[in-house]
Scaffold this motif. Structure first.
Motif, PDB file in Angstrom:
ATOM      1  N   ASN A 191       0.884  -1.419   0.071  1.00  0.00           N
ATOM      2  CA  ASN A 191      -0.271  -0.143  -0.089  1.00  0.00           C
ATOM      3  C   ASN A 191       1.004   1.516  -0.064  1.00  0.00           C
ATOM      4  OD1 ASN A 191      -2.435  -1.905   0.050  1.00  0.00           O
ATOM      5  ND2 ASN A 191      -2.222  -1.665   2.420  1.00  0.00           N
ATOM      6  N   THR A 192       1.868   1.185   0.715  1.00  0.00           N
ATOM      7  CA  THR A 192       2.806   2.423   0.841  1.00  0.00           C
ATOM      8  C   THR A 192       3.726   2.521  -0.460  1.00  0.00           C
ATOM      9  OG1 THR A 192       3.202   2.136   3.176  1.00  0.00           O
ATOM     10  CG2 THR A 192       4.908   3.312   1.758  1.00  0.00           C
ATOM     11  N   ILE A 193       3.982   1.368  -1.199  1.00  0.00           N
ATOM     12  CA  ILE A 193       4.635   1.705  -2.402  1.00  0.00           C
ATOM     13  C   ILE A 193       3.688   2.058  -3.480  1.00  0.00           C
ATOM     14  CG2 ILE A 193       5.694   0.257  -4.343  1.00  0.00           C
ATOM     15  CD1 ILE A 193       6.971  -1.617  -2.054  1.00  0.00           C
ATOM     16  N   GLY A 223      14.744  10.467  -7.471  1.00  0.00           N
ATOM     17  CA  GLY A 223      15.015   9.401  -6.810  1.00  0.00           C
ATOM     18  C   GLY A 223      15.140   9.700  -5.213  1.00  0.00           C
ATOM     19  N   LEU A 224      15.639  10.677  -4.771  1.00  0.00           N
ATOM     20  CA  LEU A 224      15.561  11.237  -3.379  1.00  0.00           C
ATOM     21  C   LEU A 224      14.178  11.439  -3.247  1.00  0.00           C
ATOM     22  CD1 LEU A 224      18.648  13.842  -3.386  1.00  0.00           C
ATOM     23  CD2 LEU A 224      18.476  11.641  -2.500  1.00  0.00           C
ATOM     24  N   ASN A 225      13.429  12.197  -3.855  1.00  0.00           N
ATOM     25  CA  ASN A 225      11.965  12.219  -3.393  1.00  0.00           C
ATOM     26  C   ASN A 225      11.345  10.885  -3.413  1.00  0.00           C
ATOM     27  OD1 ASN A 225      12.324  15.111  -3.412  1.00  0.00           O
ATOM     28  ND2 ASN A 225      11.400  15.218  -5.612  1.00  0.00           N
ATOM     29  N   PHE A 226      11.224   9.943  -4.238  1.00  0.00           N
ATOM     30  CA  PHE A 226      10.756   8.507  -4.207  1.00  0.00           C
ATOM     31  C   PHE A 226      11.410   8.000  -2.973  1.00  0.00           C
ATOM     32  CE2 PHE A 226      10.410   4.107  -5.465  1.00  0.00           C
ATOM     33  CZ  PHE A 226       9.029   3.917  -5.328  1.00  0.00           C
ATOM     34  N   VAL A 283      14.062  -0.558   9.264  1.00  0.00           N
ATOM     35  CA  VAL A 283      14.938  -1.481   8.628  1.00  0.00           C
ATOM     36  C   VAL A 283      14.251  -1.420   7.360  1.00  0.00           C
ATOM     37  CG1 VAL A 283      15.572  -3.761   8.437  1.00  0.00           C
ATOM     38  CG2 VAL A 283      16.018  -2.818  10.664  1.00  0.00           C
ATOM     39  N   VAL A 284      13.118  -1.933   6.950  1.00  0.00           N
ATOM     40  CA  VAL A 284      12.491  -2.223   5.824  1.00  0.00           C
ATOM     41  C   VAL A 284      12.511  -0.922   4.717  1.00  0.00           C
ATOM     42  CG1 VAL A 284      10.392  -2.798   4.464  1.00  0.00           C
ATOM     43  CG2 VAL A 284      11.175  -4.218   6.249  1.00  0.00           C
ATOM     44  N   LEU A 285      12.229   0.292   5.468  1.00  0.00           N
ATOM     45  CA  LEU A 285      12.087   1.324   4.806  1.00  0.00           C
ATOM     46  C   LEU A 285      13.574   2.193   4.496  1.00  0.00           C
ATOM     47  CD1 LEU A 285       9.293   3.364   6.591  1.00  0.00           C
ATOM     48  CD2 LEU A 285       8.972   2.407   4.250  1.00  0.00           C
ATOM     49  N   ALA A 286      14.442   1.590   5.243  1.00  0.00           N
ATOM     50  CA  ALA A 286      15.898   2.259   5.253  1.00  0.00           C
ATOM     51  C   ALA A 286      16.319   1.199   3.791  1.00  0.00           C
ATOM     52  CB  ALA A 286      16.676   2.006   6.232  1.00  0.00           C
ATOM     53  N   VAL A 287      16.047   0.021   3.963  1.00  0.00           N
ATOM     54  CA  VAL A 287      16.727  -0.906   2.734  1.00  0.00           C
ATOM     55  C   VAL A 287      16.054  -0.350   1.415  1.00  0.00           C
ATOM     56  CG1 VAL A 287      16.428  -3.155   1.847  1.00  0.00           C
ATOM     57  CG2 VAL A 287      17.171  -2.868   4.280  1.00  0.00           C
ATOM     58  N   LEU A 288      14.957  -0.069   1.477  1.00  0.00           N
ATOM     59  CA  LEU A 288      14.070   0.219   0.112  1.00  0.00           C
ATOM     60  C   LEU A 288      14.570   1.851  -0.249  1.00  0.00           C
ATOM     61  CD1 LEU A 288      10.242  -0.231   0.925  1.00  0.00           C
ATOM     62  CD2 LEU A 288      11.930  -1.375  -1.012  1.00  0.00           C
ATOM     63  N   PHE A 289      15.109   2.644   0.707  1.00  0.00           N
ATOM     64  CA  PHE A 289      15.680   3.844   0.412  1.00  0.00           C
ATOM     65  C   PHE A 289      17.144   3.589  -0.210  1.00  0.00           C
ATOM     66  CE2 PHE A 289      18.041   7.906   1.050  1.00  0.00           C
ATOM     67  CZ  PHE A 289      16.978   8.862   0.950  1.00  0.00           C
ATOM     68  N   THR A 290      17.804   2.555   0.489  1.00  0.00           N
ATOM     69  CA  THR A 290      19.139   2.370  -0.117  1.00  0.00           C
ATOM     70  C   THR A 290      18.820   1.695  -1.529  1.00  0.00           C
ATOM     71  OG1 THR A 290      19.861   1.891   2.128  1.00  0.00           O
ATOM     72  CG2 THR A 290      21.189   1.014   0.255  1.00  0.00           C
ATOM     73  N   LEU A 291      18.044   0.750  -1.852  1.00  0.00           N
ATOM     74  CA  LEU A 291      17.769   0.312  -3.254  1.00  0.00           C
ATOM     75  C   LEU A 291      17.490   1.369  -4.204  1.00  0.00           C
ATOM     76  CD1 LEU A 291      16.133  -3.241  -2.441  1.00  0.00           C
ATOM     77  CD2 LEU A 291      18.356  -2.685  -3.022  1.00  0.00           C
TER      78      LEU A 291
END
Length: 318
Positions: free
Chosen positions: A97-99, A241-244, A284-292
Motif C-alpha cells: 500500500n505504501t509503495i 530518486g531522492l523524492n521517491f 529497517v525495511v524502509l531504510a533498505v528500500l531507500f538504499t535500493l
C-alpha cells in the motif's frame, strides 16, 4: 559495476545499524511501559512485571539491542508487542500500500513537474514563467497537512467526489481512494521537480550544440527531447530518486490523515503502544528500500552518461 554495487551495499550497512541504534535508544528512554500499555491500567504490578520479564524488557539496554541485531542478522524482525504477531508479516502486509501510494505520488509529480519546468525554461522571464515559478514556490512552502485538509474539504466535504479516508476493497474504490493522498504527496514534489528541471534546462539551453542544432533547422521538439533533455536529466533524476525514497519512508503524515493502511500509519500506531520491534522493523525495511532506490539512481547515472560509468569503475579500483 557489480563491484561498485557491492561496495555501496556494504557502505549502507553501518548507516542502517546506526539508524536502528538511534531509534532503539529513543524508544528505550521514552516515557511509557510497553507491558503496562499491553495489559492496561487495571492490571496488577505482579502481572506487569511478569510480562516485562517475559518480553526481556528488564534486560540492560545493550543486551536488548544486541538481541535485536542478532535476530536481524537471521532475518527475524521480532514479534510485535501489541498483537504478538511477527513484525515482518505485519509490515509486508502493508508495504504494498505504501509503495502504491509512493509510486502514484512520484509519477504525478513527474508528469506535472518536468513539462512545467521545460516550458518555464524555454520561455524564461515570460509572464507564464513568472506565474509558474510563483505557483511552484508556493506549493513547495505549503505544509502537507494543510494541503491534505484543503483537498478533503473541497473534494470530499463540498463536492463529495472522492472519499476522505480509507482504502477501497475493489479496484475502482482503490483507485478513487488514492486520488487525494496522491495529490497531497505529488503537488509539493511536482513543484520541486519543476524548479529543478527549469534550472537544469537553463544550464543546457545556452550551450553551443543547442544553437547549432537550431541553426541547422532541427525541429524544436527534437532539440528539446533529443539534445537538451539528455544532458539535463542527471539533476532531475537525482531529485526524483531522492523524492521517491522520501515518499517511501516519509508519507507518515499523509497516511495518518487519510487513514491509509500503509507502513507509515503502522509506525504511528506502534509508537503510541511503544511497540519497539514494530518500529525498528519498519525502519529497517524502509531504510533498505531507500538504499535500493538510491542505488538504482546511481546506476541510471551510468546509463545517461558513460563518463560516470568510467568514474564508478575507477573508484572501485582504488
Amino acid at each position: 559495476m557489480w563491484r561498485y554495487i557491492l561496495k555501496r551495499t556494504l557502505m549502507a550497512i553501518p548507516v542502517l545499524l546506526g539508524a536502528t541504534f538511534l531509534v532503539f535508544a529513543i524508544m528505550y528512554v521514552a516515557p511509557g511501559d510497553a507491558a503496562r500499555i499491553m495489559l492496561g491500567n487495571d492490571a496488577s504490578e505482579k502481572a506487569v512485571e511478569a510480562l516485562r520479564e517475559q518480553m526481556g524488557l528488564n534486560d540492560p539496554f545493550l543486551v536488548q539491542y544486541a538481541h535485536f541485531v542478532m535476530n536481524l542478522l537471521k532475518g527475524d524482525l521480532g514479534v510485535s508487542y501489541r498483537n504478538a504477531q511477527p513484525v515482518a508479516s505485519l509490515i509486508f502486509g502493508r508495504l504494498s500500500n505504501t509503495i502504491f501510494l509512493a509510486v502514484s505520488g512520484i509519477l504525478f509529480s513527474i508528469v506535472i513537474g518536468i513539462p512545467v519546468g521545460i516550458i518555464s525554461a524555454v520561455r524564461q522571464y515570460s509572464l507564464l514563467d513568472n506565474i509558474t515559478m510563483f505557483i511552484t514556490l508556493t506549493l513547495t512552502a505549503v505544509p502537507t497537512f494543510w494541503l491534505a485538509l484543503i483537498l478533503v474539504i473541497v473534494f470530499s466535504v463540498n463536492f463529495r467526489i472522492f472519499p476522505p479516508s480509507g482504502m477501497g476493497h475493489n479496484f475502482h474504490d482503490f483507485v478513487v481512494s488514492m486520488v487525494l493522498p496522491t495529490l497531497t504527496l505529488g503537488f509539493g514534489y511536482a513543484a520541486l521537480i519543476a524548479r529543478t528541471t527549469r534550472a537544469s534546462v537553463l544550464d543546457v539551453v545556452r550551450q553551443d550544440y543547442i544553437n547549432t542544432a537550431r541553426a541547422k533547422g532541427v525541429d524544436e521538439s527534437t532539440v528539446i527531447w533529443s539534445h537538451m533533455m539528455k544532458n539535463a536529466l542527471i539533476p532531475i533524476v537525482t531529485v526524483i530518486g531522492l523524492n521517491f525514497g522520501v515518499l517511501l519512508g516519509g508519507s507518515v503524515l499523509t497516511e495518518s490523515i487519510f487513514s491509509w493502511p500503509g507502513v507509515g500509519r503502522f509506525v504511528v500506531e506502534s509508537i503510541s503502544y511503544k511497540d519497539t520491534p514494530a518500529i525498528l522493523g519498519s525502519i529497517v525495511v524502509l531504510a533498505v528500500l531507500f538504499t535500493l532506490v538510491n542505488l538504482l539512481v546511481d546506476l541510471l547515472y551510468a546509463f545517461l552518461d558513460p563518463r560516470i560509468k568510467s568514474q564508478y569503475t575507477s573508484s572501485v579500483g582504488r
